[in-house]
Write an enzyme that holds these catalytic residues in place. Structure first.
Site, PDB file in Angstrom:
ATOM      1  N   ASN A  53       0.828  -1.206   0.000  1.00 24.78           N
ATOM      2  CA  ASN A  53       0.000   0.000   0.000  1.00 24.78           C
ATOM      3  C   ASN A  53       0.859   1.251   0.000  1.00 24.78           C
ATOM      4  O   ASN A  53       0.499   2.276  -0.573  1.00 24.78           O
ATOM      5  CB  ASN A  53      -0.916   0.010   1.230  1.00 24.78           C
TER       6      ASN A  53
ATOM      7  N   ASP B 283       1.798   6.648  -0.173  1.00 26.30           N
ATOM      8  CA  ASP B 283       1.027   5.589  -0.819  1.00 26.30           C
ATOM      9  C   ASP B 283       1.517   5.330  -2.239  1.00 26.30           C
ATOM     10  O   ASP B 283       1.710   6.271  -3.026  1.00 26.30           O
ATOM     11  CB  ASP B 283      -0.450   5.970  -0.886  1.00 26.30           C
TER      12      ASP B 283
ATOM     13  N   ASP C  49      -0.753  -6.617   3.744  1.00 28.04           N
ATOM     14  CA  ASP C  49      -1.069  -5.548   4.678  1.00 28.04           C
ATOM     15  C   ASP C  49      -1.975  -4.508   4.032  1.00 28.04           C
ATOM     16  O   ASP C  49      -1.801  -4.138   2.864  1.00 28.04           O
ATOM     17  CB  ASP C  49       0.241  -4.886   5.133  1.00 28.04           C
TER      18      ASP C  49
ATOM     19  N   HIS D  57      -6.961  -0.431   1.698  1.00 27.37           N
ATOM     20  CA  HIS D  57      -6.546   0.949   1.415  1.00 27.37           C
ATOM     21  C   HIS D  57      -5.675   1.092   0.166  1.00 27.37           C
ATOM     22  O   HIS D  57      -5.125   2.169  -0.077  1.00 27.37           O
ATOM     23  CB  HIS D  57      -5.788   1.502   2.630  1.00 27.37           C
TER      24      HIS D  57
ATOM     25  N   GLU E 185      -5.287  -8.495   4.937  1.00 25.51           N
ATOM     26  CA  GLU E 185      -5.876  -7.664   5.976  1.00 25.51           C
ATOM     27  C   GLU E 185      -6.892  -6.715   5.349  1.00 25.51           C
ATOM     28  O   GLU E 185      -6.527  -5.763   4.661  1.00 25.51           O
ATOM     29  CB  GLU E 185      -4.792  -6.853   6.698  1.00 25.51           C
TER      30      GLU E 185
END
Length: 516
Positions: free
Chosen positions: A129, A189, A219, A223, A255
């Site tokens: 991410n 990001d 992870d 997002h 996740e």
């Protein structure tokens, strides 16, 4: 000899009329070659220090593989091992190296080799991410932006804008440009809509698979591209499909810290596992049952609904159950350090369908302190003597936390300790592969404190019986599915054996048993 014949022979040889859970060493129990495993999550820097510098390391984990196997785990999840400037390592500087505090690539290769020799699969955290702001990709991108070169090679690896987008956007010093960093200004990001970035990630995946990694823990998958679940699902599916070309048995667990309906939607990715956050922590059904705020009937009905909801989008899913992880207050805190509740929560976890994850220290009832991340990642308590070999120093910013249940060393000497209960629970799961892999059918006709679930796997049926009450329960099993069945495994808080006597089954308070 197939699995069931080997397991039966082992049980007969070792049990001699006593529950096989009490006798069979976990290292002797045959392992099915799939991803329905008992995973053990290790925050590397707080586990075992092999060289005396106070930081846990890869060599330390290798030294403790025998302990991990004996516990009943046959999978490892290592939190980030790549170079990073932070204690948590979730901001990567270099995707193809090991953080020097943890050791070397050679140490990692040795860990993989020794783990595989024990039939333990290794999953590592893959953080895509975001990167560190000191990652060479980002440093190059910022240099280009400062030079007014928005076509620079790495600029489109990240999200830049000439307008402040609000929360989660930070200004590039000396310019009118901003970059996205939703978690922290020093974790910019990545732009996962950029095919060059995706290609880089595939190359990174190849690199670690070639080194023997068996799976990735993804992870922050929720997002990847904010508020764009379809894109995130596409990214996960693309990476997983690519990994399967390298290893047909490759595993991925992601996740997505969200509601059950959102997780169910993410199973459209056809990736095998997502952590079951709605079932975890203090409000999750397992800990609620352990606390006495839910009964056995509510537990099994909740489990069945998760299974049905998640399988709707991926019939081959492997539910990923856990009590707490490195981002959450530890289970002992949630259960107010009630030893019986801590044990029972671990026992309930061990009966969940799919894969399970034990966070290091749960097996000795370790607790955390407050909501600070550092206090959720305290050193494993190997010995009451803090100067003993292998003991790690707490990370900077962590508190001194007095543990209620003592060290592993002291618990090994107590047959009714949390540690020895966990060993029995994980072994029961290994000895009965239908617990992880079987169909999940709730049997009617039992009171709410008692629940019975039939688990069918490869033409072998077992029945898992739960008593969530604190009281002993005598069950008349005549004219029920349990009639004529025998107790093969059990979990009781004080080690008392559960027996079926004729048409009666006496279930101890907060107990679990398996009948065949």
């Amino acid at each position: 000899m197939n699995y069931f014949k080997r397991a039966l022979a082992l049980s007969i040889t070792l049990s001699m009329g006593v529950s096989s859970v009490s006798c069979a060493p976990a290292e002797n129990i045959p392992v099915i070659d799939d991803n329905y495993r008992n995973y053990y999550e290790i925050f590397v820097g707080s586990y075992y220090d092999s060289d005396g510098d106070g930081t846990g390391d890869l060599k330390g984990i290798t030294e403790k593989l025998g302990y991990i196997k004996e516990l009943g785990a046959n999978g490892l999840w290592l939190t980030p091992i790549m170079p990073s400037n932070t204690y948590h390592k979730y901001d990567v500087d270099d995707y193809r190296q090991i953080d020097p505090s943890f050791g070397t690539l050679e140490d990692f290769d040795e860990l993989i080799k020794e783990a595989h020799a024990r039939d333990i699969r290794v999953v590592i955290d893959l953080v895509i991410n975001h990167t560190s702001d000191t990652n060479e990709w980002f440093k190059s991108a910022v240099t280009s932006v400062k030079n007014g070169d928005m076509d620079g090679e790495y600029v489109d690896y990240y999200h830049f804008s000439d307008e402040d987008q609000g929360g989660g956007w930070y200004q590039v010093s000396g310019t009118d440009y901003y970059y996205e960093a939703d978690f922290w200004s020093e974790m910019p990001d990545l732009n996962l809509t950029n095919e060059k970035v995706i290609s880089e990630i595939y190359d990174i995946a190849d690199y670690w698979i070639d080194r023997g990694v068996d799976g990735f823990r993804m992870d922050a998958a929720l997002h990847y591209e904010e508020n764009d679940n379809n894109k995130n699902i596409e990214v996960l599916k693309g990476l997983y499909d690519h990994c399967l070309t390298k290893n047909p048995g490759f595993y991925m667990v992601s996740e997505v810290w969200a509601s059950g309906s959102v997780i169910a939607d993410y199973y459209r990715s056809e990736t095998p596992s997502f952590f079951n956050f709605p079932a975890s922590s203090v409000e999750g059904i397992i800990e609620k049952t352990a606390r006495g705020f839910a009964d056995s009937g509510q537990l099994v009905n909740a489990v069945k609904k998760f299974q049905e909801d998640y399988s709707a989008n991926n019939p081959n899913f492997i539910n990923a159950w856990f009590l707490t992880n490195h981002d959450q207050v530890r289970v002992a805190n949630n259960l107010m350090s009630d030893e019986d509740a801590v044990k029972f929560a671990g026992g309930l976890l061990s009966t969940m369908p799919g894969a399970i994850y034990v966070y290091y220290g749960e097996e000795i009832g370790m607790k955390s302190s407050g909501n600070e991340d550092e206090n959720k990642r305290l050193p494993f308590v190997w010995s009451d003597d803090t100067s003993s070999a292998g003991m790690c120093k707490k990370v900077t910013g962590a508190s001194e936390v007095e543990q209620n249940f003592g060290s592993l060393e002291s618990q090994k000497e107590n047959e009714n300790s949390i540690y020895n209960y966990y060993k029995k629970a994980l072994k029961m799961r290994l000895m009965n592969p239908g617990i992880a892999r079987g169909s999940f059918d709730i049997e009617d006709g039992f009171e709410d404190d008692i629940a019975v679930v039939k688990r069918s796997y490869e033409e072998n049926d077992i029945f898992v019986i739960y008593n969530s009450s604190a009281d002993d329960k005598e069950i008349n099993i005549s004219d029920t599915v349990l009639s004529g069945k025998n107790v093969s495994s059990y979990l009781t808080l004080d080690g008392t054996e559960i027996k079926s006597e004729g048409e009666k089954l006496v279930m101890k308070g907060r107990s679990i048993c398996v009948m065949k």
